[in-house]
Structure formats: C-alpha cells, structure tokens
Motif scaffolding. Structure first.
Motif, short mmCIF file in Angstrom:
data_model
loop_
_atom_site.label_atom_id
_atom_site.label_comp_id
_atom_site.label_asym_id
_atom_site.label_seq_id
_atom_site.Cartn_x
_atom_site.Cartn_y
_atom_site.Cartn_z
N GLY A 1 0.78 -1.22 0.00
CA GLY A 1 0.00 0.00 0.00
C GLY A 1 0.82 1.28 0.00
N GLN A 2 2.07 1.23 0.43
CA GLN A 2 2.88 2.45 0.47
C GLN A 2 3.19 2.97 -0.92
N TRP A 3 3.01 2.14 -1.95
CA TRP A 3 3.35 2.52 -3.31
C TRP A 3 2.14 2.98 -4.11
N TYR A 4 1.01 3.21 -3.42
CA TYR A 4 -0.22 3.70 -4.06
C TYR A 4 -0.77 4.88 -3.26
N ARG A 5 -1.24 5.91 -3.98
CA ARG A 5 -1.92 7.01 -3.29
C ARG A 5 -3.31 6.57 -2.85
N ASP A 6 -4.00 5.84 -3.72
CA ASP A 6 -5.32 5.30 -3.39
C ASP A 6 -5.19 3.78 -3.36
N PHE A 7 -5.27 3.23 -2.15
CA PHE A 7 -5.15 1.78 -1.98
C PHE A 7 -6.32 1.27 -1.13
N GLY A 8 -7.52 1.69 -1.52
CA GLY A 8 -8.71 1.31 -0.78
C GLY A 8 -8.95 -0.20 -0.80
N GLN A 9 -9.50 -0.69 0.29
CA GLN A 9 -9.82 -2.11 0.38
C GLN A 9 -11.00 -2.45 -0.53
N LEU A 10 -10.96 -3.61 -1.14
CA LEU A 10 -12.01 -4.06 -2.04
C LEU A 10 -12.82 -5.18 -1.39
N ALA A 11 -14.08 -5.27 -1.78
CA ALA A 11 -14.98 -6.31 -1.29
C ALA A 11 -15.26 -7.31 -2.40
N ASP A 12 -15.91 -8.41 -2.04
CA ASP A 12 -16.26 -9.41 -3.05
C ASP A 12 -17.08 -8.79 -4.17
N GLY A 13 -17.96 -7.87 -3.83
CA GLY A 13 -18.79 -7.23 -4.85
C GLY A 13 -17.97 -6.46 -5.87
N ASP A 14 -16.86 -5.87 -5.41
CA ASP A 14 -15.98 -5.15 -6.34
C ASP A 14 -15.33 -6.11 -7.33
N VAL A 15 -14.91 -7.27 -6.83
CA VAL A 15 -14.31 -8.28 -7.70
C VAL A 15 -15.30 -8.72 -8.77
N ILE A 16 -16.51 -9.01 -8.35
CA ILE A 16 -17.54 -9.46 -9.29
C ILE A 16 -17.83 -8.38 -10.33
N ALA A 17 -17.87 -7.12 -9.89
CA ALA A 17 -18.14 -6.01 -10.82
C ALA A 17 -17.04 -5.89 -11.87
N TRP A 18 -15.77 -6.01 -11.46
CA TRP A 18 -14.67 -5.94 -12.42
C TRP A 18 -14.72 -7.10 -13.40
N LEU A 19 -15.05 -8.29 -12.92
CA LEU A 19 -15.15 -9.45 -13.82
C LEU A 19 -16.30 -9.29 -14.80
N ASP A 20 -17.42 -8.76 -14.31
CA ASP A 20 -18.55 -8.50 -15.21
C ASP A 20 -18.18 -7.47 -16.26
N ARG A 21 -17.47 -6.43 -15.83
CA ARG A 21 -17.04 -5.40 -16.77
C ARG A 21 -16.13 -5.98 -17.84
N ALA A 22 -15.21 -6.84 -17.43
CA ALA A 22 -14.32 -7.48 -18.39
C ALA A 22 -15.09 -8.37 -19.35
N GLY A 23 -16.08 -9.09 -18.83
CA GLY A 23 -16.88 -9.96 -19.67
C GLY A 23 -17.66 -9.18 -20.71
N ARG A 24 -18.22 -8.04 -20.31
CA ARG A 24 -18.96 -7.21 -21.27
C ARG A 24 -18.04 -6.64 -22.34
N ALA A 25 -16.84 -6.24 -21.92
CA ALA A 25 -15.89 -5.68 -22.89
C ALA A 25 -15.45 -6.73 -23.91
N ALA A 26 -15.31 -7.98 -23.43
CA ALA A 26 -14.87 -9.05 -24.33
C ALA A 26 -15.98 -9.55 -25.23
N GLY A 27 -17.23 -9.41 -24.75
CA GLY A 27 -18.35 -9.96 -25.50
C GLY A 27 -18.92 -9.04 -26.54
#
Length: 232
Positions: free
Chosen positions: A206-232
């Motif tokens: 975290g010392q190497w990021y200005r914004d290093f906010g903690q992520l939740a399971d919902g954030d992971v799912i949202a990023w995967l969904d976003r990637a799936g939409r971009a690929a599809g």
C-alpha cells in the motif's frame, strides 16, 4: 531502483516508474505496457483477488485476452493469524514457509485445521466470484498471473505452482511493484517476471499507491462483469 525482470537471463533496466501509483487502474496500465513486448497477445490473465483484479482488468484489456481470478488464501500461524506461514491456491496443494515453520516449532500436521478452514473460505470465494464456471483452460496457452504487488510472495508462489500443474505454454508473473528480495526469490517459479518497480526498502504494498482502498467481493464481481462485457 525500478527494473524489469522479464526473462531468466537476469534483470533488465526499464524506464523509471513514477511512484507512488495513483491507484490500481493506473498501475495496471503501466504494467500492461511493459507486457506488450513479451509477445503475450491473447494470453489468459488470472488475477489474485481482491486487489489484483483492477490491475488484471487493464492487463487483459491491453493484451486482448480473457480475465478471470485465481483464488488464494494465506495460511496463518494459529496464535497470530496475520503471520503467514504458507498459502494455498485453488487446484493446488498448500505451500509452506518451511524455514519459518522450523523457527516456530510447527509441523504441517499442526496446521491441518487451519488449512481446512482456509480451503472452506477459498471454496466460498470461488463460488462467489465464478459460481459454477470453471477456470479458463490454460493447458498449452500463455498465462499471466497478476497481483497489485508482492510483499512476502507467499500467495503468489502457491498460485504459480498450482498454475504450473495446469500445463501453460508460458507462465508469467506480473505485478506493478514488489519487494526486490521477493522478486528474486520467485524467479524460479515462473518462466518470466515483469515488475516495473522493485524497491529494496519495502514495508507494504500500500505504500506505493496514493489510493489503496480495500475491495470487497462485490468489487471483484463487478470488475469481472465489466471485463466480460468488454470481451463480449
């Protein structure tokens, strides 16, 4: 001093990276550009959740390959759970820090209950992130394993060993920043490492990021969904 280790013939000087990164997305874009010369177009990109997923999204988008997660869990010292004595990745066997076990007077059998608890949590997260969908097929394909940084490298080591068992044609570990000592120690585990910044003075990712906010399971799912939409 920032450098890239992109092959087994040793560290290669890289363009200086401006630290700290703004956030994981910027770090992912920097990392992706360093991966382009490695000839990894269309590679399967597997991110370590949670923090590796926004980084992996940028890498997968740049390389034009699918994004998914490879779930890992730290195996903690029962008396001090935040102290990692090993790790486990889905589809792989536990990987222990044997030197640390020796100093603590522990055996692998002593950790059996902890390992089983972590296996259960790992399975829960796999279901949460992918449901019934299996990992992408990696046999005979290049695979890029991505995280937001390397401190001790325990989970990355477990993940690399689990992936090696799946027979990729090339296995690359890519992180925006990692402790130099850890990067060197992990070199035998992968066919190539891409690490734009590897400082020797390293306290935490975290010392190497200005914004290093903690992520939740919902954030992971949202990023995967976003990637799936971009690929599809």
């Amino acid at each position: 001093m920032p450098w890239n280790r992109i092959a087994r013939d040793g560290p290669q000087k890289a363009e200086t990276v401006r630290l700290p990164y703004t956030d994981r997305a910027e770090a992912g874009r920097v990392l992706a550009e360093r991966l382009v010369p490695a000839g990894l177009e269309g590679a399967v990109v597997l991110a370590l959740p949670r923090g590796g997923v926004p980084v992996g999204y940028e890498v997968a988008r740049r390389l034009g390959g699918p994004l998914d997660v490879l779930v890992t869990r730290k195996i903690g010292y029962p008396r001090q759970p935040e102290l990692g004595v090993g790790a486990i990745a889905e589809g792989g066997a536990p990987v222990f820090d044997r030197a640390l076990l020796g100093r603590l007077g522990l055996t692998e059998d002593d950790l059996a209950p902890t390992v089983e608890a972590e296996r259960a949590e790992l399975a829960r997260r796999v279901r949460a992130y992918r449901g019934d969908r299996p990992l992408p097929e990696t046999a005979g394909r290049p695979v890029v394993l991505v995280d937001d940084g390397l401190a001790t490298g325990g989970t990355a080591r477990a993940a690399l060993r689990a992936l090696r068992e799946r027979g990729p044609s090339r296995l690359v570990l890519a992180v925006p920043v990692g402790a130099a000592e850890t990067v060197r120690a992990l070199e035998p585990e992968a066919d190539a490492l891409v690490v734009p910044a590897a400082p020797w003075e390293f306290r935490a990712v975290g010392q190497w990021y200005r914004d290093f906010g903690q992520l939740a399971d919902g954030d992971v799912i949202a990023w995967l969904d976003r990637a799936g939409r971009a690929a599809g």
